[in-house]
Scaffold this motif. Structure first.
Motif, PDB file in Angstrom:
ATOM      1  N   GLN A   1       0.808  -1.218   0.000  1.00 15.86           N
ATOM      2  CA  GLN A   1       0.000   0.000   0.000  1.00 15.86           C
ATOM      3  C   GLN A   1       0.846   1.277   0.000  1.00 15.86           C
ATOM      4  O   GLN A   1       0.330   2.364  -0.165  1.00 15.86           O
ATOM      5  N   VAL A   2       2.147   1.100   0.212  1.00 19.13           N
ATOM      6  CA  VAL A   2       3.033   2.261   0.227  1.00 19.13           C
ATOM      7  C   VAL A   2       3.155   2.841  -1.176  1.00 19.13           C
ATOM      8  O   VAL A   2       3.302   2.108  -2.158  1.00 19.13           O
ATOM      9  N   GLU A   3       3.134   4.157  -1.281  1.00 18.45           N
ATOM     10  CA  GLU A   3       3.226   4.831  -2.561  1.00 18.45           C
ATOM     11  C   GLU A   3       4.606   4.602  -3.205  1.00 18.45           C
ATOM     12  O   GLU A   3       5.619   4.537  -2.504  1.00 18.45           O
ATOM     13  N   PRO A   4       4.654   4.464  -4.535  1.00 23.42           N
ATOM     14  CA  PRO A   4       5.934   4.289  -5.227  1.00 23.42           C
ATOM     15  C   PRO A   4       6.933   5.405  -4.942  1.00 23.42           C
ATOM     16  O   PRO A   4       8.139   5.177  -4.922  1.00 23.42           O
ATOM     17  N   VAL A   5       6.396   6.610  -4.732  1.00 26.51           N
ATOM     18  CA  VAL A   5       7.285   7.746  -4.451  1.00 26.51           C
ATOM     19  C   VAL A   5       8.086   7.491  -3.174  1.00 26.51           C
ATOM     20  O   VAL A   5       9.265   7.840  -3.077  1.00 26.51           O
ATOM     21  N   VAL A   6       7.440   6.865  -2.193  1.00 28.01           N
ATOM     22  CA  VAL A   6       8.127   6.569  -0.935  1.00 28.01           C
ATOM     23  C   VAL A   6       9.256   5.576  -1.173  1.00 28.01           C
ATOM     24  O   VAL A   6      10.363   5.717  -0.628  1.00 28.01           O
ATOM     25  N   TRP A   7       8.995   4.558  -2.009  1.00 24.28           N
ATOM     26  CA  TRP A   7      10.034   3.578  -2.327  1.00 24.28           C
ATOM     27  C   TRP A   7      11.207   4.230  -3.053  1.00 24.28           C
ATOM     28  O   TRP A   7      12.372   3.915  -2.792  1.00 24.28           O
ATOM     29  N   ILE A   8      10.887   5.132  -3.957  1.00 29.89           N
ATOM     30  CA  ILE A   8      11.939   5.831  -4.692  1.00 29.89           C
ATOM     31  C   ILE A   8      12.784   6.678  -3.742  1.00 29.89           C
ATOM     32  O   ILE A   8      14.018   6.688  -3.807  1.00 29.89           O
ATOM     33  N   ALA A   9      12.091   7.383  -2.825  1.00 32.48           N
ATOM     34  CA  ALA A   9      12.808   8.214  -1.856  1.00 32.48           C
ATOM     35  C   ALA A   9      13.689   7.347  -0.958  1.00 32.48           C
ATOM     36  O   ALA A   9      14.838   7.705  -0.653  1.00 32.48           O
ATOM     37  N   PHE A  10      13.149   6.193  -0.559  1.00 29.54           N
ATOM     38  CA  PHE A  10      13.925   5.283   0.293  1.00 29.54           C
ATOM     39  C   PHE A  10      15.171   4.781  -0.444  1.00 29.54           C
ATOM     40  O   PHE A  10      16.268   4.718   0.129  1.00 29.54           O
ATOM     41  N   ALA A  11      14.999   4.435  -1.730  1.00 31.31           N
ATOM     42  CA  ALA A  11      16.131   3.947  -2.524  1.00 31.31           C
ATOM     43  C   ALA A  11      17.197   5.028  -2.668  1.00 31.31           C
ATOM     44  O   ALA A  11      18.399   4.761  -2.573  1.00 31.31           O
ATOM     45  N   ILE A  12      16.751   6.262  -2.887  1.00 30.64           N
ATOM     46  CA  ILE A  12      17.692   7.376  -3.033  1.00 30.64           C
ATOM     47  C   ILE A  12      18.477   7.590  -1.736  1.00 30.64           C
ATOM     48  O   ILE A  12      19.691   7.794  -1.750  1.00 30.64           O
ATOM     49  N   VAL A  13      17.743   7.537  -0.611  1.00 30.57           N
ATOM     50  CA  VAL A  13      18.404   7.709   0.689  1.00 30.57           C
ATOM     51  C   VAL A  13      19.442   6.620   0.910  1.00 30.57           C
ATOM     52  O   VAL A  13      20.566   6.891   1.365  1.00 30.57           O
ATOM     53  N   MET A  14      19.112   5.367   0.583  1.00 23.68           N
ATOM     54  CA  MET A  14      20.042   4.259   0.757  1.00 23.68           C
ATOM     55  C   MET A  14      21.275   4.422  -0.121  1.00 23.68           C
ATOM     56  O   MET A  14      22.401   4.133   0.298  1.00 23.68           O
ATOM     57  N   VAL A  15      21.070   4.896  -1.359  1.00 20.90           N
ATOM     58  CA  VAL A  15      22.205   5.127  -2.255  1.00 20.90           C
ATOM     59  C   VAL A  15      23.112   6.218  -1.707  1.00 20.90           C
ATOM     60  O   VAL A  15      24.341   6.104  -1.730  1.00 20.90           O
ATOM     61  N   ILE A  16      22.497   7.282  -1.192  1.00 19.36           N
ATOM     62  CA  ILE A  16      23.283   8.381  -0.618  1.00 19.36           C
ATOM     63  C   ILE A  16      24.081   7.902   0.592  1.00 19.36           C
ATOM     64  O   ILE A  16      25.266   8.218   0.737  1.00 19.36           O
TER      65      ILE A  16
END
Length: 287
Positions: free
Chosen positions: A93-108
């Motif tokens: 149910q989590v929005e794709p935008v949240v997943w994208i933000a999480f992935a970006i944070v992990m990469v950083i």
């Protein structure tokens, strides 16, 4: 002029016997900073109660007790399965935008961690390793002092950092071509740390060229020298790495320092170091 592994190792063993505990301490520091051999994994051991019988007599087993335990285990499995399903439903149910933000944070976070590790290697580990090689050279000559570890920090620190960085960069780029070119380049620059340990003011290009000249015709022999310790490494595994720390690694580091000193004595003894450097600089300018 050629050298033999036996004489290089003999010189290393003599140095180890003269300055054993200091050499072990510095070797352990090199292993720690360079990653070294990982600590052996602890074995999984079962706990045996010596007071319990070795065999279970089936006639004495209560069937109802087994049935209750089986039912309890089944209920626990069903509860765990239900919890997992609910968690998966919530994640869906989590929005794709949240997943994208999480992935970006992990990469950083990963990039920052990698940058910190690389910076520590460039500005701290490499200078200490140069000082450690100076200590090994002093131990081969007579007796080394642990204070030599900080030598680079007090003697042209910038040049040591720059030279070690370009050495590592060259090896890394050649390793991208294939494994063998990377190994070849590693043995070309085998003596860089030792040269810097004795000549901290020598220019980066000059240090790299000097190492290449020293190793010309000796790369394969140096590779075989390193390979000759493989049985020691195997034996060390039987002692859970203890032998590696207290004998094998100190022996290897001293052997490399002994090789450098042997090459210096035989290749440069007939001419002064400054004179040889001048000839090398002239050749470099002509190229």
């Amino acid at each position: 002029m050629m050298w033999t592994r036996q004489e290089v190792k003999q010189r290393a063993r003599e140095a180890l016997s003269r300055n054993y505990w200091k050499i072990v301490l510095v070797s352990f520091l090199i292993i720690f900073l360079g990653g070294g051999a990982s600590a052996p994994a602890s074995a999984t051991r079962g706990v045996v109660d010596r007071d319990e019988p070795d065999m279970i007599i089936l006639e004495d087993v209560n069937p109802e007790a087994f049935s209750e335990r089986a039912q309890l285990i089944q209920e626990m499995a069903e509860n765990a399965d239900s919890a997992v399903n609910k968690t998966v439903e919530r994640l869906e149910q989590v929005e794709p935008v949240v997943w994208i933000a999480f992935a970006i944070v992990m990469v950083i976070v990963f990039c920052i961690a990698a940058a910190v590790v690389i910076a520590l290697d460039i500005f701290l580990v490499n200078p200490i390793c140069i000082g450690a090689q100076r200590f090994m050279l002093k131990s081969v000559d007579d007796r080394g002092n642990i204070a030599e570890l900080g030598y680079t920090f007090d003697h042209n620190y910038k040049n040591g950092v720059r030279t070690a960085f370009f050495r590592d960069l060259h090896i890394f780029l050649w390793a991208l071509l294939f494994v063998i070119p990377g190994i070849y380049k590693k043995y070309q620059y085998y003596m860089v740390d030792f040269i810097l340990a004795e000549n901290p003011d020598m220019d980066t290009k000059e240090v790299l060229e000097w190492s290449k000249r020293m190793m010309d015709g000796h790369k394969w022999d140096a590779f075989v020298l390193d390979l000759s310790f493989i049985l020691w490494h195997m034996l060390s595994t039987l002692t859970c790495g203890i032998l590696e720390i207290f004998y094998v690694k100190p022996y290897i580091y001293l052997s490399r320092a002994s090789l450098y000193r042997t090459l210096c004595e035989r290749n440069v003894s007939s001419q002064s170091l400054n004179g040889a450097r001048q000839e090398m600089i002239i050749d470099m300018e002509q190229q």
